[in-house]
Enzyme design. Sequence first.
Site, PDB file in Angstrom:
ATOM      1  N   HIS A 356       0.978  -1.154   0.008  1.00 48.44           N
ATOM      2  CA  HIS A 356       0.042  -0.199  -0.075  1.00 48.44           C
ATOM      3  C   HIS A 356       0.879   1.311  -0.087  1.00 48.44           C
ATOM      4  O   HIS A 356       0.812   2.217  -0.820  1.00 48.44           O
ATOM      5  CB  HIS A 356      -1.047  -0.033   1.265  1.00 48.44           C
ATOM      6  CG  HIS A 356      -1.849   1.071   1.201  1.00 48.44           C
ATOM      7  ND1 HIS A 356      -3.185   1.126   0.702  1.00 48.44           N
ATOM      8  CD2 HIS A 356      -1.803   2.220   2.047  1.00 48.44           C
ATOM      9  CE1 HIS A 356      -3.820   2.170   0.550  1.00 48.44           C
ATOM     10  NE2 HIS A 356      -3.052   2.967   1.636  1.00 48.44           N
ATOM     11  N   ARG A 359       2.413   1.870  -3.472  1.00 44.53           N
ATOM     12  CA  ARG A 359       1.617   2.117  -4.385  1.00 44.53           C
ATOM     13  C   ARG A 359       1.261   3.847  -4.101  1.00 44.53           C
ATOM     14  O   ARG A 359       1.228   4.443  -5.360  1.00 44.53           O
ATOM     15  CB  ARG A 359       0.348   1.654  -4.382  1.00 44.53           C
ATOM     16  CG  ARG A 359      -0.138   1.034  -5.736  1.00 44.53           C
ATOM     17  CD  ARG A 359      -1.319   0.025  -5.799  1.00 44.53           C
ATOM     18  NE  ARG A 359      -1.789  -0.247  -4.542  1.00 44.53           N
ATOM     19  CZ  ARG A 359      -2.258  -1.301  -4.298  1.00 44.53           C
ATOM     20  NH1 ARG A 359      -2.444  -2.335  -4.986  1.00 44.53           N
ATOM     21  NH2 ARG A 359      -2.894  -1.529  -2.802  1.00 44.53           N
ATOM     22  N   ALA A 475       6.579  11.137  14.832  1.00 41.50           N
ATOM     23  CA  ALA A 475       5.981  12.157  15.277  1.00 41.50           C
ATOM     24  C   ALA A 475       5.113  12.713  14.214  1.00 41.50           C
ATOM     25  O   ALA A 475       3.822  13.366  14.969  1.00 41.50           O
ATOM     26  CB  ALA A 475       7.200  13.231  15.662  1.00 41.50           C
ATOM     27  N   LEU A 476       5.282  12.902  13.123  1.00 40.83           N
ATOM     28  CA  LEU A 476       4.499  13.649  12.141  1.00 40.83           C
ATOM     29  C   LEU A 476       3.290  12.486  11.962  1.00 40.83           C
ATOM     30  O   LEU A 476       2.155  12.927  11.896  1.00 40.83           O
ATOM     31  CB  LEU A 476       5.154  14.020  11.027  1.00 40.83           C
ATOM     32  CG  LEU A 476       6.463  14.682  10.948  1.00 40.83           C
ATOM     33  CD1 LEU A 476       6.880  15.070   9.585  1.00 40.83           C
ATOM     34  CD2 LEU A 476       6.205  16.231  11.455  1.00 40.83           C
ATOM     35  N   TYR A 478       1.867  10.471  13.882  1.00 41.92           N
ATOM     36  CA  TYR A 478       1.153  10.034  15.076  1.00 41.92           C
ATOM     37  C   TYR A 478       0.798  11.198  15.946  1.00 41.92           C
ATOM     38  O   TYR A 478       0.332  11.138  16.948  1.00 41.92           O
ATOM     39  CB  TYR A 478       1.590   8.863  15.880  1.00 41.92           C
ATOM     40  CG  TYR A 478       1.997   7.817  15.104  1.00 41.92           C
ATOM     41  CD1 TYR A 478       0.918   7.005  14.459  1.00 41.92           C
ATOM     42  CD2 TYR A 478       3.123   7.084  14.976  1.00 41.92           C
ATOM     43  CE1 TYR A 478       1.134   5.846  13.537  1.00 41.92           C
ATOM     44  CE2 TYR A 478       3.564   6.271  14.179  1.00 41.92           C
ATOM     45  CZ  TYR A 478       2.557   5.452  13.298  1.00 41.92           C
ATOM     46  OH  TYR A 478       2.728   4.435  12.588  1.00 41.92           O
ATOM     47  N   ASP A 502       6.901  14.594  20.615  1.00 44.54           N
ATOM     48  CA  ASP A 502       5.682  15.252  19.934  1.00 44.54           C
ATOM     49  C   ASP A 502       4.399  15.318  20.983  1.00 44.54           C
ATOM     50  O   ASP A 502       4.624  14.812  22.250  1.00 44.54           O
ATOM     51  CB  ASP A 502       5.085  14.397  18.768  1.00 44.54           C
ATOM     52  CG  ASP A 502       4.877  12.872  19.344  1.00 44.54           C
ATOM     53  OD1 ASP A 502       3.910  12.675  20.191  1.00 44.54           O
ATOM     54  OD2 ASP A 502       5.534  11.875  18.581  1.00 44.54           O
ATOM     55  N   THR A 522       0.875  -0.681  17.238  1.00 38.61           N
ATOM     56  CA  THR A 522      -0.014  -0.330  18.404  1.00 38.61           C
ATOM     57  C   THR A 522      -1.450  -0.592  18.012  1.00 38.61           C
ATOM     58  O   THR A 522      -1.812  -0.636  16.609  1.00 38.61           O
ATOM     59  CB  THR A 522       0.009   0.833  19.278  1.00 38.61           C
ATOM     60  OG1 THR A 522      -0.442   1.827  18.447  1.00 38.61           O
ATOM     61  CG2 THR A 522       1.419   1.047  19.735  1.00 38.61           C
ATOM     62  N   LEU A 535       8.388  -1.312  10.798  1.00 31.61           N
ATOM     63  CA  LEU A 535      10.051  -1.619  10.927  1.00 31.61           C
ATOM     64  C   LEU A 535      10.692  -0.501  11.505  1.00 31.61           C
ATOM     65  O   LEU A 535      11.870  -0.736  12.066  1.00 31.61           O
ATOM     66  CB  LEU A 535      10.495  -1.975   9.426  1.00 31.61           C
ATOM     67  CG  LEU A 535      10.116  -3.130   8.844  1.00 31.61           C
ATOM     68  CD1 LEU A 535      10.741  -3.181   7.412  1.00 31.61           C
ATOM     69  CD2 LEU A 535      10.221  -4.261   9.504  1.00 31.61           C
ATOM     70  N   LEU A 537      10.913   1.666  14.110  1.00 32.16           N
ATOM     71  CA  LEU A 537      11.612   1.864  15.504  1.00 32.16           C
ATOM     72  C   LEU A 537      12.352   0.274  15.718  1.00 32.16           C
ATOM     73  O   LEU A 537      13.573   0.596  16.358  1.00 32.16           O
ATOM     74  CB  LEU A 537      10.188   1.712  16.537  1.00 32.16           C
ATOM     75  CG  LEU A 537       9.627   2.916  16.650  1.00 32.16           C
ATOM     76  CD1 LEU A 537       8.819   2.902  17.537  1.00 32.16           C
ATOM     77  CD2 LEU A 537      10.545   4.302  17.020  1.00 32.16           C
TER      78      LEU A 537
HETATM   79  P1  ADP Z   1       5.290   2.028  11.793  1.00 30.30           P
HETATM   80  O1  ADP Z   1       5.179   3.561  12.106  1.00 30.30           O
HETATM   81  O2  ADP Z   1       5.764   2.055  10.295  1.00 30.30           O
HETATM   82  O3  ADP Z   1       3.900   1.593  12.207  1.00 30.30           O
HETATM   83  P2  ADP Z   1       7.547   1.977  13.632  1.00 30.30           P
HETATM   84  O4  ADP Z   1       8.229   0.837  14.101  1.00 30.30           O
HETATM   85  O5  ADP Z   1       7.957   3.310  13.117  1.00 30.30           O
HETATM   86  O6  ADP Z   1       6.424   1.574  12.666  1.00 30.30           O
HETATM   87  O7  ADP Z   1       6.446   2.180  14.936  1.00 30.30           O
HETATM   88  C1  ADP Z   1       5.774   1.027  15.500  1.00 30.30           C
HETATM   89  C2  ADP Z   1       4.481   1.776  16.299  1.00 30.30           C
HETATM   90  O8  ADP Z   1       4.785   2.481  17.521  1.00 30.30           O
HETATM   91  C3  ADP Z   1       3.835   2.496  15.382  1.00 30.30           C
HETATM   92  O9  ADP Z   1       2.827   1.538  14.497  1.00 30.30           O
HETATM   93  C4  ADP Z   1       2.898   3.301  16.588  1.00 30.30           C
HETATM   94  O10 ADP Z   1       1.816   2.444  16.766  1.00 30.30           O
HETATM   95  C5  ADP Z   1       3.682   3.420  17.527  1.00 30.30           C
HETATM   96  N1  ADP Z   1       4.477   4.726  17.594  1.00 30.30           N
HETATM   97  C6  ADP Z   1       5.881   5.074  17.009  1.00 30.30           C
HETATM   98  N2  ADP Z   1       6.000   6.175  17.066  1.00 30.30           N
HETATM   99  C7  ADP Z   1       4.933   6.817  17.760  1.00 30.30           C
HETATM  100  C8  ADP Z   1       4.740   8.147  18.121  1.00 30.30           C
HETATM  101  N3  ADP Z   1       5.499   9.328  18.040  1.00 30.30           N
HETATM  102  N4  ADP Z   1       3.565   8.392  19.040  1.00 30.30           N
HETATM  103  C9  ADP Z   1       2.518   7.437  19.156  1.00 30.30           C
HETATM  104  N5  ADP Z   1       2.465   6.247  18.338  1.00 30.30           N
HETATM  105  C10 ADP Z   1       3.892   5.786  17.970  1.00 30.30           C
END
Ligand code: ADP
Length: 575
Positions: A356, A359, A475-476, A478, A502, A522, A535, A537
């Site tokens: 997705h 695309r 941060a942008l 979420y 953020d 989450t 991926l 984090l």
């Molecule tokens: P992605 O953002 O591609 O889903 P990441 O590994 O970057 O994967 O983040 C894993 C999860 O952690 C995210 O899906 C989100 O649920 C949570 N997350 C990461 N950064 C933030 C943030 N700044 N605020 C709230 N939730 C966050």
Amino acid sequence: MKSKREGNTRFRLVLTLGLAVVLPALTLIVINFRHVKSIKRDKQVEALIHRDFDYLLTISEKQINQRAYAVTEEARDLFPADNATAEEKSKQLDAVLAKNPWFAHVFIFDSEKEIVFRSQPAKWNDPAFRADHERLKKIYSGWFGMEGKLIMEELHKRPKPISWYGGEYKGPDGQLHYTTSSFFAFPNVPQERVLLGGASFDPDYLKQTFFPEVLNQLISKTLNVDQQGLVPGMLHELKPLESNEHRDQPLAMMVYPADSTSSKHDHPIAMSPGWGSGEPEVSRSLDDVFRGLKLGIKFQGTTAKAISDRWVFQSLIILAVLSVLMIGGLVLTYRSVNKQVALARLKSDFVSNVSHELRTPLALIRLYAETLELGRITTQEKKNEYYSIIRKESERLTALINNILDFSRIEAGRKEYDFRETDIAELVRNTLDSYRFQIEQQGFALEEQIDAGIPPVRVDREAIARALVNLVNNALKYSHNEKFLGVRLYRDKSVLKLEVSDRGIGIERNEQARIFEKFYRTGDPLVHNTKGSGLGLSLVRHITRAHGGEVEVESIPGRGSKFTLSLPLANPSTP
Ligand code: ADP
């Protein structure tokens, strides 16, 4: 659909575990527990031991008797002939006494002549012994005179013409003494003729030599018989029972008066070494030679009850340990399979998310490029806007592809870092600069705080920039209501800290550790509606760890999050 399939997988797993492992294991455990309990109730082990003991006592008595018979028969062969004179008889009986110091008295009775009754000369000085001599001589001559014929008849009915008369008597010292006397017929004398011989054992000899020796021999012998498995019948028949452990236990035996009130088994006549104290486990009233005595047996230093209790206890412990191991194994298996199921789900989510994400920017790039190509856009301003969109979307694509490539390198263990002395303040500033336009365009307030005087550090420039970009992008992504992005770089003693904060949706406490796992996203519905691969984090964490640092998150749901990278400074003493 997805959760239904997953539910099915889990159900099948539980069913398989249940049918193939849990059910048989539980059945086994339950059956064994019942078995052990029933053994305890039936006292099977104890009963088994007692049966063995009974058997040992039976063969022991036989052996004791055999010995007494052998001694007596040997002495009988030395007895005077029936036609000898009284003087000759006395002489020969004295010779018998000399050869058999264990006899106190020997005699020969002939209904046609006098009784000849001789006693051990060594004891002749003892007046009590002399009194005994006189008393017995009188009793025997009177008794045989009257009942001689009857006694002879009885003797000849026995397998061997020897009979015994045993019992306790009170000595001049006031103590009870046990002795036994034999009466026998002679082989080559016609049965009608009343010719009786006899011998009494010396009570001291019985107590001090005969019984101690014989008991000693018995306990070693019975054990040997046991170990070699030579005893036919009974012991073999017992073998299949679970506990044969007692057969290795050393035994002890004791001989004690059967029914005299004062002398129970705490006044034994003799005992084998290792008896210690305590009551016999099993006892047998002796018959024939040693009538009036009992033979007792027990284990050295333990009891049948203790052995059976220990056996039950050991079995229960083994069962308990097995059960714990089995349950532990099941829990581990269940957890690991569960983890695999969850990972499989995450992977499939990942694939659909990534396709997705690939695309959308591609479609946008194509759309704007085509529009520009058609030449319909006239104002330079509009054109610039389109160019910038195309650039932004390609940047997003590049970032995503970089993440995926990095991830696959890490997974394959091929990720390499290129550490170089770097002005990290400049690196952070430059990275933010290339995003500044995008950040501001999305309506975010950027608060940048980079401390001056941060010493150069050895890092992989590209990797650190990617970690920062991932954190900024999150941060942008979420933040919805309050659009704020804070980036701070400062030094805390020997550690360099890079903070990205953020005021967005935040992360639940129980999810804070998991977000660093690969593919993990989450459960927040806002997250679900936002593109992502799960991926970012996990890469950030890998990169920081590769630099010897760590990444942490502080977050309050609904209030915002703060991610902090801590990188150790190469030379902490630098001011
Ligand atoms: P992605 O953002 O591609 O889903 P990441 O590994 O970057 O994967 O983040 C894993 C999860 O952690 C995210 O899906 C989100 O649920 C949570 N997350 C990461 N950064 C933030 C943030 N700044 N605020 C709230 N939730 C966050």
